[in-house]
Design a protein around this motif. Structure first.
Motif, PDB file in Angstrom:
ATOM      1  N   PHE A 182       0.702  -1.221  -0.046  1.00 26.10           N
ATOM      2  CA  PHE A 182      -0.189  -0.085  -0.265  1.00 26.10           C
ATOM      3  C   PHE A 182       0.916   1.373  -0.015  1.00 26.10           C
ATOM      4  O   PHE A 182       2.148   1.125   0.367  1.00 26.10           O
ATOM      5  N   ASN A 183       0.143   2.365  -0.371  1.00 25.51           N
ATOM      6  CA  ASN A 183       1.062   3.724  -0.310  1.00 25.51           C
ATOM      7  C   ASN A 183       1.031   4.235   1.067  1.00 25.51           C
ATOM      8  O   ASN A 183       0.081   4.199   1.370  1.00 25.51           O
ATOM      9  N   GLY A 197       3.458   8.684  -0.151  1.00 33.57           N
ATOM     10  CA  GLY A 197       3.199   7.851  -0.998  1.00 33.57           C
ATOM     11  C   GLY A 197       4.228   6.645  -1.495  1.00 33.57           C
ATOM     12  O   GLY A 197       3.924   6.032  -2.340  1.00 33.57           O
ATOM     13  N   ALA A 198       5.136   6.553  -0.678  1.00 31.67           N
ATOM     14  CA  ALA A 198       6.178   5.618  -0.722  1.00 31.67           C
ATOM     15  C   ALA A 198       5.605   4.148  -0.516  1.00 31.67           C
ATOM     16  O   ALA A 198       4.379   3.949   0.228  1.00 31.67           O
ATOM     17  N   ALA A 199       5.997   3.087  -1.391  1.00 33.70           N
ATOM     18  CA  ALA A 199       5.013   1.849  -1.214  1.00 33.70           C
ATOM     19  C   ALA A 199       5.709   1.010  -0.070  1.00 33.70           C
ATOM     20  O   ALA A 199       6.879   1.158   0.374  1.00 33.70           O
ATOM     21  N   CYS A 200       4.653   0.738   0.761  1.00 35.87           N
ATOM     22  CA  CYS A 200       5.026   0.049   1.890  1.00 35.87           C
ATOM     23  C   CYS A 200       4.405  -1.512   1.905  1.00 35.87           C
ATOM     24  O   CYS A 200       3.702  -1.805   1.219  1.00 35.87           O
ATOM     25  N   GLY A 223       8.920  -0.266   1.835  1.00 38.04           N
ATOM     26  CA  GLY A 223       9.199  -0.966   0.791  1.00 38.04           C
ATOM     27  C   GLY A 223      10.412  -1.228   0.146  1.00 38.04           C
ATOM     28  O   GLY A 223      10.893  -1.828  -0.634  1.00 38.04           O
TER      29      GLY A 223
END
Lengths: 234, 234
Positions: A182-183, A197-200, A223
């Motif tokens: 998710f972001n 907004g980084a992917a986690c 992420g």
DNA sequence: GACTCAATAATGTATATACATTAATTGAAG
DNA sequence: CTTCAATTAATGTATATACATTATTGAGTC
């Protein structure tokens, strides 16, 4: 040379090797027990012991009168091992540190009841951050069903990570994992020190003992610097 | 009532239940074989069979002369089952469809050699998209080491998903998984029909047979509509 | 007390045997 | 040819027994 020299172990290795080499393919019938007795010059009990071990391991299947065949590989048995966070950090050669942000014993809220599948009762709710080498590694939120694990109420989870304590002290019979991407929202942004907004990656786990749910946990990893890695055998 | 009524199975269940109930904790010694013989009125071979099964399952450990003890749970044995994509889609009640975008047999490039850990040789490179109910479900890129699996060169992977074929036809001895989260780039944006920067999940897998790498694959799932879910037992 | 070594008691392996259970095969009846 | 029952050949379980292996115990010695 650590392998056992017992006859049953030798038979087992030989059969496994034949399967791995592709000489015996899925669906093929392997020799009957009395044929293996003759080949190895041993009793049927010894052959049977080797075969039973391979049957339990899922490599063979047997049917009375028809003999024993090589199993068709079952895809879903590919298993991914999920390590304990503290061990994982230690394995990276980093210093592990646990920050307990919140610890609360409360009557189960509607969400607690849904996640733990309980009608009522008290839960221990924890929120913590796992650090590796002075840097945030993961966020964890956890619920423990105090009806199932009353002794957890007395544990100091500022010293020992809840996951480590539970896995070491509470036997479990079943678990369910859910991994999603998710972001990052505002919470992760601050706590993990990542950009908006980084992917986690989120790893949720429910654990049962019999019919009772013991605990629910949700762990969030950044992420860009985390990979869930595992090596395993079928 | 599907459980076996064999004595050894009963002993096994009883011991497992005692451990799960917490009566016998990790490190505790369980009764000696001759005591269990007396309890169940059976021979030592029968007791021994039950214990050996639990030892192989990792629940018990035994030492000559000292007896048999309950194992300390090993955290890393928590295992996540990863389903075959075709089965997974079918399980959702959706229609599965495979789009093969690229199929090439080539001399291994530098990257191929790195991923498959080979010095030289030919590889089969595949790129495909898995659809569920007319919608993109996952992207897959795969390399197959033709030195290890020459018969793969003749398979029509437009009909059968490469992962399904390999798992059904090629036995493997070891695998490694790597799961990461990342922000979608241009490629995922188009192929999966998601928005720029959306979180995606990548699942990479390396598979060995003995010392030889059989295949490498990287599967990409849209984060907002995919969860890797699995139920399992210790 | 510290070391040595033999006795002991537990599990590990293997055998020969017996009977139970199941399903493939065979043969008889229709 | 089909159906059904009897035969048979495979695995499944259990026993009693034997000896091997190994860690602990304990006695004897320095």
């Amino acid at each position: 040379m650590k392998q056992s020299s017992a006859i049953h172990a030798q038979i087992r290795r030989d059969i496994e090797a034949q399967i791995m080499a592709g000489d015996w393919k899925p669906g093929d019938r392997i020799p009957y027990e009395h044929q293996l007795m003759a080949t190895y010059g041993c009793s049927r009990m010894t052959v049977n012991r080797a075969l039973r071990a391979l049957i339990e391991a899922g490599l063979l299947e047997s049917r009375r009168r028809a003999g024993t065949i090589v199993s068709h590989p079952r895809v879903q048995r590919a298993a991914l091992e999920i390590p304990d966070i503290r061990d994982e950090v230690a394995g990276l050669g980093e210093t592990y540190r646990l920050h307990l942000d919140r610890r609360e014993i409360r009557a189960a809220t509607a969400e607690d009841r849904r996640l733990l599948q309980i009608e009522e009762g008290e839960v221990l709710a924890l929120e913590c951050r796992h650090d590796a080498g002075g840097r945030a590694y993961a966020l964890e939120r956890r619920l423990i069903n105090l009806a199932a694990v009353p002794e957890a109420a007395a544990i100091d989870f500022a010293a020992e990570p809840p996951g480590s304590w539970l896995l070491a002290h509470v036997p479990w019979t079943e678990a369910e994992h859910r991994i999603t991407a998710f972001n990052a929202g505002a919470k992760e942004l601050v706590a993990l020190g990542i950009s908006a907004g980084a992917a986690c990656m989120a790893l949720e786990r429910w654990t049962w003992r019999g019919d009772e749910r013991i605990t629910y946990t949700r762990q969030v990893y950044p992420g860009d610097r985390y990979a869930l890695v595992a090596r395993f055998r079928p």
